[in-house]
Design a protein around this motif. Structure first.
Motif, PDB file in Angstrom:
ATOM      1  N   LEU A   1      -7.143  17.136  -8.034  1.00 51.63           N
ATOM      2  CA  LEU A   1      -7.055  18.199  -9.030  1.00 51.63           C
ATOM      3  C   LEU A   1      -7.107  19.581  -8.389  1.00 51.63           C
ATOM      4  O   LEU A   1      -6.449  20.511  -8.842  1.00 51.63           O
ATOM      5  CB  LEU A   1      -8.184  18.067 -10.057  1.00 51.63           C
ATOM      6  CG  LEU A   1      -8.218  16.788 -10.898  1.00 51.63           C
ATOM      7  CD1 LEU A   1      -9.296  16.902 -11.979  1.00 51.63           C
ATOM      8  CD2 LEU A   1      -6.871  16.501 -11.535  1.00 51.63           C
ATOM      9  N   VAL A   2      -7.898  19.730  -7.334  1.00 54.48           N
ATOM     10  CA  VAL A   2      -8.108  21.036  -6.715  1.00 54.48           C
ATOM     11  C   VAL A   2      -7.236  21.157  -5.467  1.00 54.48           C
ATOM     12  O   VAL A   2      -7.269  20.290  -4.596  1.00 54.48           O
ATOM     13  CB  VAL A   2      -9.593  21.211  -6.339  1.00 54.48           C
ATOM     14  CG1 VAL A   2      -9.802  22.511  -5.569  1.00 54.48           C
ATOM     15  CG2 VAL A   2     -10.462  21.191  -7.589  1.00 54.48           C
ATOM     16  N   PRO A   3      -6.438  22.211  -5.352  1.00 53.70           N
ATOM     17  CA  PRO A   3      -5.654  22.418  -4.119  1.00 53.70           C
ATOM     18  C   PRO A   3      -6.566  22.568  -2.906  1.00 53.70           C
ATOM     19  O   PRO A   3      -7.691  23.062  -3.018  1.00 53.70           O
ATOM     20  CB  PRO A   3      -4.892  23.715  -4.404  1.00 53.70           C
ATOM     21  CG  PRO A   3      -4.861  23.821  -5.896  1.00 53.70           C
ATOM     22  CD  PRO A   3      -6.143  23.225  -6.378  1.00 53.70           C
ATOM     23  N   ARG A   4      -6.059  22.148  -1.763  1.00 54.37           N
ATOM     24  CA  ARG A   4      -6.844  22.258  -0.531  1.00 54.37           C
ATOM     25  C   ARG A   4      -5.944  22.749   0.607  1.00 54.37           C
ATOM     26  O   ARG A   4      -4.728  22.564   0.590  1.00 54.37           O
ATOM     27  CB  ARG A   4      -7.451  20.908  -0.144  1.00 54.37           C
ATOM     28  CG  ARG A   4      -6.434  19.846   0.210  1.00 54.37           C
ATOM     29  CD  ARG A   4      -7.093  18.580   0.725  1.00 54.37           C
ATOM     30  NE  ARG A   4      -6.108  17.559   1.049  1.00 54.37           N
ATOM     31  CZ  ARG A   4      -5.460  17.509   2.207  1.00 54.37           C
ATOM     32  NH1 ARG A   4      -5.690  18.429   3.136  1.00 54.37           N
ATOM     33  NH2 ARG A   4      -4.570  16.562   2.442  1.00 54.37           N
ATOM     34  N   LYS A   5      -6.576  23.355   1.575  1.00 53.25           N
ATOM     35  CA  LYS A   5      -5.855  23.873   2.736  1.00 53.25           C
ATOM     36  C   LYS A   5      -5.709  22.776   3.783  1.00 53.25           C
ATOM     37  O   LYS A   5      -6.694  22.163   4.194  1.00 53.25           O
ATOM     38  CB  LYS A   5      -6.609  25.069   3.322  1.00 53.25           C
ATOM     39  CG  LYS A   5      -5.938  25.690   4.544  1.00 53.25           C
ATOM     40  CD  LYS A   5      -4.667  26.433   4.174  1.00 53.25           C
ATOM     41  CE  LYS A   5      -4.098  27.182   5.374  1.00 53.25           C
ATOM     42  NZ  LYS A   5      -2.888  27.956   5.043  1.00 53.25           N
ATOM     43  N   ASP A   6      -4.476  22.523   4.205  1.00 49.69           N
ATOM     44  CA  ASP A   6      -4.185  21.606   5.296  1.00 49.69           C
ATOM     45  C   ASP A   6      -3.970  22.460   6.544  1.00 49.69           C
ATOM     46  O   ASP A   6      -2.921  23.080   6.710  1.00 49.69           O
ATOM     47  CB  ASP A   6      -2.939  20.774   4.974  1.00 49.69           C
ATOM     48  CG  ASP A   6      -2.583  19.780   6.072  1.00 49.69           C
ATOM     49  OD1 ASP A   6      -3.210  19.830   7.140  1.00 49.69           O
ATOM     50  OD2 ASP A   6      -1.672  18.951   5.853  1.00 49.69           O
ATOM     51  N   TYR A   7      -4.970  22.494   7.422  1.00 49.27           N
ATOM     52  CA  TYR A   7      -4.887  23.365   8.587  1.00 49.27           C
ATOM     53  C   TYR A   7      -3.956  22.816   9.659  1.00 49.27           C
ATOM     54  O   TYR A   7      -3.466  23.572  10.497  1.00 49.27           O
ATOM     55  CB  TYR A   7      -6.288  23.590   9.169  1.00 49.27           C
ATOM     56  CG  TYR A   7      -7.130  24.511   8.315  1.00 49.27           C
ATOM     57  CD1 TYR A   7      -7.021  25.892   8.422  1.00 49.27           C
ATOM     58  CD2 TYR A   7      -8.027  23.995   7.381  1.00 49.27           C
ATOM     59  CE1 TYR A   7      -7.783  26.738   7.638  1.00 49.27           C
ATOM     60  CE2 TYR A   7      -8.788  24.829   6.584  1.00 49.27           C
ATOM     61  CZ  TYR A   7      -8.664  26.202   6.718  1.00 49.27           C
ATOM     62  OH  TYR A   7      -9.406  27.041   5.928  1.00 49.27           O
ATOM     63  N   VAL A   8      -3.702  21.513   9.652  1.00 50.13           N
ATOM     64  CA  VAL A   8      -2.778  20.936  10.624  1.00 50.13           C
ATOM     65  C   VAL A   8      -1.354  21.400  10.325  1.00 50.13           C
ATOM     66  O   VAL A   8      -0.619  21.842  11.209  1.00 50.13           O
ATOM     67  CB  VAL A   8      -2.863  19.397  10.619  1.00 50.13           C
ATOM     68  CG1 VAL A   8      -1.825  18.797  11.559  1.00 50.13           C
ATOM     69  CG2 VAL A   8      -4.266  18.940  11.010  1.00 50.13           C
ATOM     70  N   ALA A   9      -0.964  21.296   9.042  1.00 50.22           N
ATOM     71  CA  ALA A   9       0.373  21.738   8.634  1.00 50.22           C
ATOM     72  C   ALA A   9       0.392  23.215   8.243  1.00 50.22           C
ATOM     73  O   ALA A   9       1.458  23.763   7.955  1.00 50.22           O
ATOM     74  CB  ALA A   9       0.877  20.898   7.462  1.00 50.22           C
TER      75      ALA A   9
ATOM     76  N   VAL B   1      -2.062  22.435   0.164  1.00 48.40           N
ATOM     77  CA  VAL B   1      -1.652  21.201  -0.505  1.00 48.40           C
ATOM     78  C   VAL B   1      -2.020  21.334  -1.983  1.00 48.40           C
ATOM     79  O   VAL B   1      -3.170  21.588  -2.326  1.00 48.40           O
ATOM     80  CB  VAL B   1      -2.340  19.975   0.119  1.00 48.40           C
ATOM     81  CG1 VAL B   1      -1.908  18.698  -0.589  1.00 48.40           C
ATOM     82  CG2 VAL B   1      -2.016  19.883   1.599  1.00 48.40           C
ATOM     83  N   SER B   2      -1.049  21.184  -2.842  1.00 48.97           N
ATOM     84  CA  SER B   2      -1.251  21.480  -4.260  1.00 48.97           C
ATOM     85  C   SER B   2      -2.144  20.448  -4.933  1.00 48.97           C
ATOM     86  O   SER B   2      -2.357  19.340  -4.437  1.00 48.97           O
ATOM     87  CB  SER B   2       0.094  21.538  -4.985  1.00 48.97           C
ATOM     88  OG  SER B   2       0.727  20.278  -4.908  1.00 48.97           O
ATOM     89  N   GLY B   3      -2.661  20.809  -6.086  1.00 46.56           N
ATOM     90  CA  GLY B   3      -3.448  19.926  -6.933  1.00 46.56           C
ATOM     91  C   GLY B   3      -3.041  20.114  -8.378  1.00 46.56           C
ATOM     92  O   GLY B   3      -2.365  21.090  -8.731  1.00 46.56           O
ATOM     93  N   ALA B   4      -3.468  19.207  -9.230  1.00 42.42           N
ATOM     94  CA  ALA B   4      -3.017  19.203 -10.624  1.00 42.42           C
ATOM     95  C   ALA B   4      -3.524  20.399 -11.422  1.00 42.42           C
ATOM     96  O   ALA B   4      -3.030  20.660 -12.524  1.00 42.42           O
ATOM     97  CB  ALA B   4      -3.444  17.906 -11.319  1.00 42.42           C
ATOM     98  N   LEU B   5      -4.508  21.138 -10.905  1.00 38.72           N
ATOM     99  CA  LEU B   5      -4.996  22.318 -11.612  1.00 38.72           C
ATOM    100  C   LEU B   5      -4.347  23.606 -11.107  1.00 38.72           C
ATOM    101  O   LEU B   5      -4.755  24.700 -11.504  1.00 38.72           O
ATOM    102  CB  LEU B   5      -6.524  22.421 -11.493  1.00 38.72           C
ATOM    103  CG  LEU B   5      -7.318  21.303 -12.175  1.00 38.72           C
ATOM    104  CD1 LEU B   5      -8.812  21.578 -12.097  1.00 38.72           C
ATOM    105  CD2 LEU B   5      -6.894  21.117 -13.635  1.00 38.72           C
ATOM    106  N   GLN B   6      -3.341  23.485 -10.253  1.00 35.74           N
ATOM    107  CA  GLN B   6      -2.578  24.668  -9.842  1.00 35.74           C
ATOM    108  C   GLN B   6      -1.443  24.862 -10.845  1.00 35.74           C
ATOM    109  O   GLN B   6      -0.312  24.452 -10.635  1.00 35.74           O
ATOM    110  CB  GLN B   6      -2.034  24.506  -8.418  1.00 35.74           C
ATOM    111  CG  GLN B   6      -1.451  25.806  -7.869  1.00 35.74           C
ATOM    112  CD  GLN B   6      -1.006  25.686  -6.428  1.00 35.74           C
ATOM    113  OE1 GLN B   6      -0.896  24.592  -5.891  1.00 35.74           O
ATOM    114  NE2 GLN B   6      -0.738  26.812  -5.784  1.00 35.74           N
ATOM    115  N   LEU B   7      -1.784  25.499 -11.951  1.00 37.16           N
ATOM    116  CA  LEU B   7      -0.881  25.600 -13.093  1.00 37.16           C
ATOM    117  C   LEU B   7      -0.570  27.058 -13.411  1.00 37.16           C
ATOM    118  O   LEU B   7      -1.313  27.968 -13.034  1.00 37.16           O
ATOM    119  CB  LEU B   7      -1.510  24.925 -14.323  1.00 37.16           C
ATOM    120  CG  LEU B   7      -1.839  23.429 -14.177  1.00 37.16           C
ATOM    121  CD1 LEU B   7      -2.630  22.933 -15.381  1.00 37.16           C
ATOM    122  CD2 LEU B   7      -0.564  22.614 -14.014  1.00 37.16           C
TER     123      LEU B   7
END
Length: 641
Positions: free
Chosen positions: A431-439, A443-449
């Motif tokens: 649900l919550v977006p998170r930061k992918d530091y490798v890429a 990374v999006s989540g379902a609450l990014q609306l």
């Protein structure tokens, strides 16, 4: 209507002509922007430009002007590029000054024998930023279809010679098949609810031709996969796009809704992963060689899958309802003013419709109407003003009631998403977006609306079981969204707050485990033997023109200004004091705040932009009815009172 080889079909030609005429004067860039903004101000100019949302990529001419209705899903680090550079022809020693703005590759790639004069004093290094943009999450079928219809009906520019920059992996449809699509709105959109039955259940085969589905797994390897277009909602399809931004970088924010107008770039040189970088670019930016393979896949996906769009102009979208004019501010004002005359009558029809949908419960219908027009209009410290999360309790458990109710909401609002709160979903969904530091991406989540998205939480599906750590975090995130209208994005080492404006509607069997601004127990007055058939019949009884009026009504009510005069404020304060005289515990400050929110929404629902004494009394009355209904019944001598 513009003809061929004009500012729409060949914008780079227009830019090049201005660059040559400028004779190295740096003011040429401002003149380019002024020219295109002037063109876009022409009447119906917006409708002449083909849309990346609605026209398959292989039907769009490379390097033409297109528009894209989108959400800013991520913002990449700024990058350097050659704004102006000088090339040398080794055979003739001829030098030519060239521009690199609005381009992905220099002429070195297109004309291999040319060389860049790195010692030229005319070289100008510039900076631009890349936004990763996706279609607005949760766009409903009718909204996508109407935008699609407007594009095809008004634009002769939309259907052009197919792009030869790549070979589609599937056979293209003929124009006749596209014409058939134009007449069948049910084929325009993939379901947003991840397997939930829809009023129109066919997917968008146009978009399926050239785009891969978004992956929603949480493993890092899948998160960095080139096939993961990073859409916030599961099951969504559409064209993701890398938007190159040159001006006013500080005026854009993450999660903004934009309509971007820019030059489409699908150069085949961009479609090969891990290809050697442009030599001139690597000289300008030594950090290019420091990119990891995962970062290269995320930031340089194939152009056939994720095209580039070099921004010339962007229009912020306060709404994405195609039934409202959005081209010019004066048109919007005139439209809203004329519609306000019939707000009261449309409200009466809409309330009757919702009453039938909610099985004859007029009070629940009243509160649902108020919820649908609610919106955060301001923030005071951490408190979002205007939100009105509704909890409709007493919903039948283990039934399709919420699902059917959401299908009705889908026909009314431009964006919506239903989250079935099963134990599996709570423990597994991101649900919550998170930061992918490798890429190096979000990374999006379902609450990014997007703003004013209607989020339906189906708590009737929640069964007994154990929430794991992810499930607890998801429940906490939903609670924070409801209470504070914010989502705390996960940056691994810290959390970052992102304010939002999302209408949350919770259906539950008993009182919801989530917070809410208002709880209304459902009291059905009719019990149809087949609920789905009943709701379908009620919906089909409405004419399309009537439904369109409801759609306009909801959007207009959200845009109206509102105020309370000093006289009415004093009357409300005195009334509150009188209510607490007999029983100070009966009415709290929280109750007063809720009644003021209800009074505001009641006024706006009638097209009134200020609170009247009658509006306040009406708000008190329906709140009293709701509280009476919500109070648990007690027994007297073993009998119901």
């Amino acid at each position: 209507m513009p003809s061929s080889n004009d500012w729409i079909n060949n914008p780079l030609g227009v830019v090049e002509e201005m660059f040559v005429q400028s004779n190295s004067n740096p003011e040429w860039e401002a003149k380019v922007l002024e020219y295109f903004k002037g063109k876009l101000k022409e009447k119906q100019a917006y409708s002449w430009i083909p849309s990346l949302n609605d026209v398959p990529l292989h039907y769009l001419k490379p390097n033409s002007l297109v528009k894209f209705r989108c959400l800013v899903q991520d913002m990449f680090d700024p990058e350097f590029y050659m704004g102006v550079y000088e090339t040398i022809d080794p055979s003739t020693k001829a030098k030519v000054l060239r521009f690199g703005k609005y381009k992905d590759v220099t002429e070195l790639r297109c004309v291999p024998h040319l060389q860049v004069d790195l010692n030229s004093r005319n070289t100008v290094t510039a900076e631009r930023q890349t936004f990763y943009c996706v279609p607005i999450p949760g766009e409903t079928l009718w909204e996508a279809f109407l935008n699609h219809s407007h594009t095809y009906a008004r634009s002769s520019q939309a259907r052009v010679v197919p792009s030869t920059s790549y070979i589609p992996s599937r056979q293209k449809r003929s124009y006749e098949e596209d014409d058939e699509m134009d007449t069948q709105p049910q084929k325009q959109r993939e379901p947003h609810t991840g397997g939930s039955p829809q009023l129109h259940a066919n997917g968008d085969s146009k978009r399926q031709e050239t785009e891969a589905p978004s992956g929603q797994t949480t493993s890092p390897s899948n998160a960095s996969s080139p096939l993961d277009l990073n859409f916030p909602l599961p099951g969504e399809r559409g064209p993701a796009c890398l938007v190159k931004v040159y001006e006013d970088l500080d005026s854009f924010k993450l999660n903004d809704m934009l309509e971007v107008y820019g030059i489409l770039s699908v150069n085949p040189l961009l479609s090969v992963l891990c290809e050697e970088k442009d030599p001139s670019a690597s000289l300008l930016d030594p950090t290019e060689s420091m990119e990891t393979p995962e970062e290269q896949r995320a930031h340089d996906p194939p152009a056939s899958l994720v095209p580039r769009l070099h921004m010339l102009h962007a229009r912020p979208l306060q709404h994405n309802n195609p039934l409202l004019p959005s081209d010019r501010a004066e048109d919007q004002h005139a439209f809203v003013s004329s519609f306000m005359v019939e707000m009261a009558s449309v409200r009466a029809e809409f309330l009757a419709y919702l009453t039938h949908i909610l099985l004859g419960d007029g009070l629940a219908a009243e509160y649902l109407l108020l919820h649908l027009i609610s919106s955060v209009y301001a923030r005071r410290d951490v408190l979002p003003l205007g939100k009105f999360t509704l909890n409709l309790s007493g919903c039948p458990p283990n039934s399709s009631f919420t699902e059917s109710l959401h299908q009705v909401i889908q026909e009314l609002v431009p964006c919506t998403y239903r989250l079935s709160m099963t134990l599996h979903n709570m423990n597994s969904l991101r649900l919550v977006p998170r930061k992918d530091y490798v890429a190096n991406r979000l990374v999006s989540g379902a609450l990014q609306l997007a703003r004013n998205t209607s989020l339906v939480l189906d708590e009737t599906r929640l069964e007994q079981g154990q929430l794991d750590a992810s499930g607890v975090q998801n429940i906490t995130a939903l609670g924070n969204l409801i209470s504070w209208q914010k989502v705390d994005y996960d940056f691994n080492y810290h959390q970052m707050e992102f304010p939002c404006n999302i209408n949350v509607f919770v259906t539950s069997e008993g009182r919801s485990l989530l917070p809410s601004d208002c709880q209304v127990p459902l009291q059905p007055q009719v019990t149809p033997p087949n609920l789905e058939e009943y709701l379908s019949t009620v919906h089909k009884a409405q004419l399309t023109s009537q439904i369109n009026k409801f759609r306009v009504y909801l959007s207009v009510a959200q845009t109206l200004d509102y105020s309370i005069s000093d006289e009415v404020t004093k009357a409300v304060e005195d009334d509150f004091v009188d209510m607490r005289k007999d029983d100070p515990q009966s009415v709290s400050a929280e109750d007063l705040h809720r009644m003021l929110v209800v009074a505001r929404l009641l006024s706006l629902s009638l097209g009134q932009t200020s609170l009247s004494r009658e509006g306040w009394m009406r708000a008190k009355h329906i709140d009293m009815l709701r509280r009476t209904r919500s109070q648990p019944q007690t027994t007297v001598n073993g009998n119901e009172p």
